[in-house]
Design a protein around this motif. Structure first.
Motif, mmCIF file in Angstrom:
data_model
loop_
_atom_site.group_PDB
_atom_site.id
_atom_site.type_symbol
_atom_site.label_atom_id
_atom_site.label_comp_id
_atom_site.label_asym_id
_atom_site.label_seq_id
_atom_site.Cartn_x
_atom_site.Cartn_y
_atom_site.Cartn_z
ATOM 1 N N MET A 178 6.160 17.262 23.238
ATOM 2 C CA MET A 178 6.181 18.543 22.575
ATOM 3 C C MET A 178 4.757 19.059 22.463
ATOM 4 O O MET A 178 3.842 18.334 22.129
ATOM 5 C CB MET A 178 6.780 18.413 21.174
ATOM 6 C CG MET A 178 6.652 19.696 20.380
ATOM 7 S SD MET A 178 7.052 19.580 18.626
ATOM 8 C CE MET A 178 5.580 18.836 17.975
ATOM 9 N N ASN A 179 4.629 20.319 22.716
ATOM 10 C CA ASN A 179 3.381 21.042 22.475
ATOM 11 C C ASN A 179 3.673 22.110 21.443
ATOM 12 O O ASN A 179 4.767 22.660 21.403
ATOM 13 C CB ASN A 179 2.892 21.725 23.757
ATOM 14 C CG ASN A 179 2.528 20.726 24.821
ATOM 15 O OD1 ASN A 179 1.839 19.755 24.562
ATOM 16 N ND2 ASN A 179 2.997 20.966 26.029
ATOM 17 N N TYR A 180 2.673 22.397 20.607
ATOM 18 C CA TYR A 180 2.848 23.502 19.683
ATOM 19 C C TYR A 180 1.510 24.126 19.332
ATOM 20 O O TYR A 180 0.473 23.485 19.418
ATOM 21 C CB TYR A 180 3.607 23.089 18.420
ATOM 22 C CG TYR A 180 2.892 22.141 17.492
ATOM 23 C CD1 TYR A 180 2.109 22.618 16.445
ATOM 24 C CD2 TYR A 180 3.021 20.773 17.635
ATOM 25 C CE1 TYR A 180 1.473 21.752 15.579
ATOM 26 C CE2 TYR A 180 2.392 19.899 16.775
ATOM 27 C CZ TYR A 180 1.611 20.395 15.749
ATOM 28 O OH TYR A 180 0.981 19.539 14.892
ATOM 29 N N GLU A 181 1.590 25.394 18.985
ATOM 30 C CA GLU A 181 0.433 26.154 18.539
ATOM 31 C C GLU A 181 0.779 26.801 17.212
ATOM 32 O O GLU A 181 1.885 27.306 17.034
ATOM 33 C CB GLU A 181 0.075 27.242 19.544
ATOM 34 C CG GLU A 181 -0.447 26.735 20.861
ATOM 35 C CD GLU A 181 -0.820 27.873 21.808
ATOM 36 O OE1 GLU A 181 -1.091 28.998 21.330
ATOM 37 O OE2 GLU A 181 -0.825 27.623 23.015
ATOM 38 N N LEU A 182 -0.165 26.759 16.294
ATOM 39 C CA LEU A 182 0.007 27.383 14.980
ATOM 40 C C LEU A 182 -1.057 28.445 14.784
ATOM 41 O O LEU A 182 -2.208 28.261 15.179
ATOM 42 C CB LEU A 182 -0.185 26.339 13.873
ATOM 43 C CG LEU A 182 0.940 25.356 13.662
ATOM 44 C CD1 LEU A 182 0.421 24.057 13.124
ATOM 45 C CD2 LEU A 182 1.939 25.950 12.712
ATOM 46 N N VAL A 193 4.536 29.646 14.612
ATOM 47 C CA VAL A 193 4.528 28.372 15.339
ATOM 48 C C VAL A 193 5.232 28.576 16.668
ATOM 49 O O VAL A 193 6.375 29.027 16.706
ATOM 50 C CB VAL A 193 5.253 27.261 14.539
ATOM 51 C CG1 VAL A 193 5.150 25.934 15.254
ATOM 52 C CG2 VAL A 193 4.720 27.172 13.123
ATOM 53 N N GLN A 194 4.545 28.242 17.742
ATOM 54 C CA GLN A 194 5.162 28.303 19.064
ATOM 55 C C GLN A 194 5.356 26.870 19.539
ATOM 56 O O GLN A 194 4.398 26.114 19.681
ATOM 57 C CB GLN A 194 4.296 29.077 20.047
ATOM 58 C CG GLN A 194 4.975 29.251 21.376
ATOM 59 C CD GLN A 194 4.258 30.269 22.247
ATOM 60 O OE1 GLN A 194 3.128 30.634 21.990
ATOM 61 N NE2 GLN A 194 4.936 30.698 23.285
ATOM 62 N N GLU A 228 7.715 14.437 13.054
ATOM 63 C CA GLU A 228 7.012 13.965 11.863
ATOM 64 C C GLU A 228 5.617 14.567 11.773
ATOM 65 O O GLU A 228 5.168 14.970 10.703
ATOM 66 C CB GLU A 228 6.953 12.442 11.853
ATOM 67 C CG GLU A 228 8.306 11.811 11.586
ATOM 68 C CD GLU A 228 8.309 10.298 11.729
ATOM 69 O OE1 GLU A 228 7.234 9.707 12.000
ATOM 70 O OE2 GLU A 228 9.390 9.709 11.567
ATOM 71 N N LYS A 229 4.931 14.654 12.895
ATOM 72 C CA LYS A 229 3.595 15.262 12.923
ATOM 73 C C LYS A 229 3.679 16.735 12.535
ATOM 74 O O LYS A 229 2.912 17.217 11.702
ATOM 75 C CB LYS A 229 2.983 15.111 14.315
ATOM 76 C CG LYS A 229 1.616 15.706 14.445
ATOM 77 C CD LYS A 229 1.072 15.538 15.849
ATOM 78 C CE LYS A 229 -0.267 16.253 15.991
ATOM 79 N NZ LYS A 229 -0.744 16.291 17.353
ATOM 80 N N LEU A 230 4.631 17.447 13.123
ATOM 81 C CA LEU A 230 4.813 18.862 12.827
ATOM 82 C C LEU A 230 5.189 19.063 11.359
ATOM 83 O O LEU A 230 4.650 19.940 10.684
ATOM 84 C CB LEU A 230 5.885 19.458 13.741
ATOM 85 C CG LEU A 230 6.190 20.938 13.552
ATOM 86 C CD1 LEU A 230 4.965 21.797 13.852
ATOM 87 C CD2 LEU A 230 7.365 21.349 14.432
ATOM 88 N N LEU A 252 7.585 31.828 11.118
ATOM 89 C CA LEU A 252 8.285 32.280 12.322
ATOM 90 C C LEU A 252 8.093 31.190 13.366
ATOM 91 O O LEU A 252 6.962 30.903 13.763
ATOM 92 C CB LEU A 252 7.732 33.609 12.825
ATOM 93 C CG LEU A 252 8.325 34.111 14.138
ATOM 94 C CD1 LEU A 252 9.825 34.354 14.005
ATOM 95 C CD2 LEU A 252 7.622 35.378 14.597
ATOM 96 N N ILE A 253 9.193 30.579 13.769
ATOM 97 C CA ILE A 253 9.157 29.478 14.725
ATOM 98 C C ILE A 253 9.716 29.977 16.054
ATOM 99 O O ILE A 253 10.899 30.309 16.145
ATOM 100 C CB ILE A 253 9.997 28.278 14.238
ATOM 101 C CG1 ILE A 253 9.719 27.940 12.767
ATOM 102 C CG2 ILE A 253 9.792 27.078 15.158
ATOM 103 C CD1 ILE A 253 8.362 27.409 12.463
ATOM 104 N N ASP A 254 8.868 30.035 17.069
ATOM 105 C CA ASP A 254 9.285 30.455 18.399
ATOM 106 C C ASP A 254 9.741 29.214 19.166
ATOM 107 O O ASP A 254 8.943 28.327 19.456
ATOM 108 C CB ASP A 254 8.132 31.135 19.125
ATOM 109 C CG ASP A 254 8.545 31.700 20.472
ATOM 110 O OD1 ASP A 254 9.539 31.234 21.058
ATOM 111 O OD2 ASP A 254 7.859 32.618 20.951
ATOM 112 N N MET A 255 11.031 29.155 19.461
ATOM 113 C CA MET A 255 11.621 27.986 20.110
ATOM 114 C C MET A 255 12.094 28.281 21.532
ATOM 115 O O MET A 255 12.851 27.506 22.105
ATOM 116 C CB MET A 255 12.778 27.463 19.256
ATOM 117 C CG MET A 255 12.317 27.017 17.881
ATOM 118 S SD MET A 255 13.637 26.325 16.877
ATOM 119 C CE MET A 255 14.110 24.894 17.829
ATOM 120 N N GLU A 256 11.635 29.373 22.097
ATOM 121 C CA GLU A 256 12.106 29.783 23.420
ATOM 122 C C GLU A 256 11.872 28.701 24.480
ATOM 123 O O GLU A 256 12.664 28.541 25.396
ATOM 124 C CB GLU A 256 11.428 31.079 23.845
ATOM 125 C CG GLU A 256 11.989 31.637 25.131
ATOM 126 C CD GLU A 256 11.446 33.024 25.443
ATOM 127 O OE1 GLU A 256 11.787 33.524 26.519
ATOM 128 O OE2 GLU A 256 10.712 33.599 24.624
#
Length: 100
Positions: free
Chosen positions: A1-5, A14-15, A26-28, A44-48
Motif C-alpha cells: 500500500m502507498n498513501y499520501e496525506l 488521504v490518497q 495499522e500504520k495508517l 476525505l479518503i480517495d480509494m480509487e
C-alpha cells in the motif's frame, strides 16, 4: 500500500493505492489517530486506486469514522470501486460512510 496525506482547508486528504493488509492498516490507523488527537475531524479518503482491503483495513476506516463522528466530523470515501466496492456493499458499509 502507498498513501499520501495532506491538509487542505481543515480536511485531511488521504490518497490510498494498492492492497491494504494488516501491517499497512495499522500504520495508517496510527497516523490518522494522531490527526484526530490534534482535533481534525473531517477526512476525505480517495480509494480509487485500492484493489484490496482486508479486515484490518476496514477496522481502520470504521475506527476513523467513529473518532471523527465523536468530534462532529465525518469520513468521506471517494472512488471506491471493483472488489472493494463489492465488499462495502455486502457489508452494508455503503450506508455507514458517505460515498462519492
Amino acid at each position: 500500500m502507498n498513501y499520501e496525506l495532506q491538509i487542505e482547508n481543515g480536511h485531511i486528504m488521504v490518497q490510498l493505492a494498492g492492497a491494504i493488509y494488516t501491517e499497512d492498516a495499522e500504520k495508517l490507523r496510527g497516523e490518522l489517530q494522531e490527526y484526530l488527537a490534534q482535533g481534525y475531524s473531517r477526512f476525505l479518503i480517495d480509494m480509487e486506486q485500492v484493489d484490496y482491503l482486508d479486515s484490518a483495513g476496514i477496522a481502520t476506516l470504521i475506527a476513523l469514522h467513529k473518532g471523527a463522528g465523536r468530534q462532529g466530523g465525518r469520513v468521506t470515501l471517494r472512488g471506491v470501486n471493483g472488489l472493494v466496492k463489492e465488499l462495502f456493499e455486502i457489508t452494508l458499509l455503503t450506508e455507514v460512510f458517505e460515498m462519492q
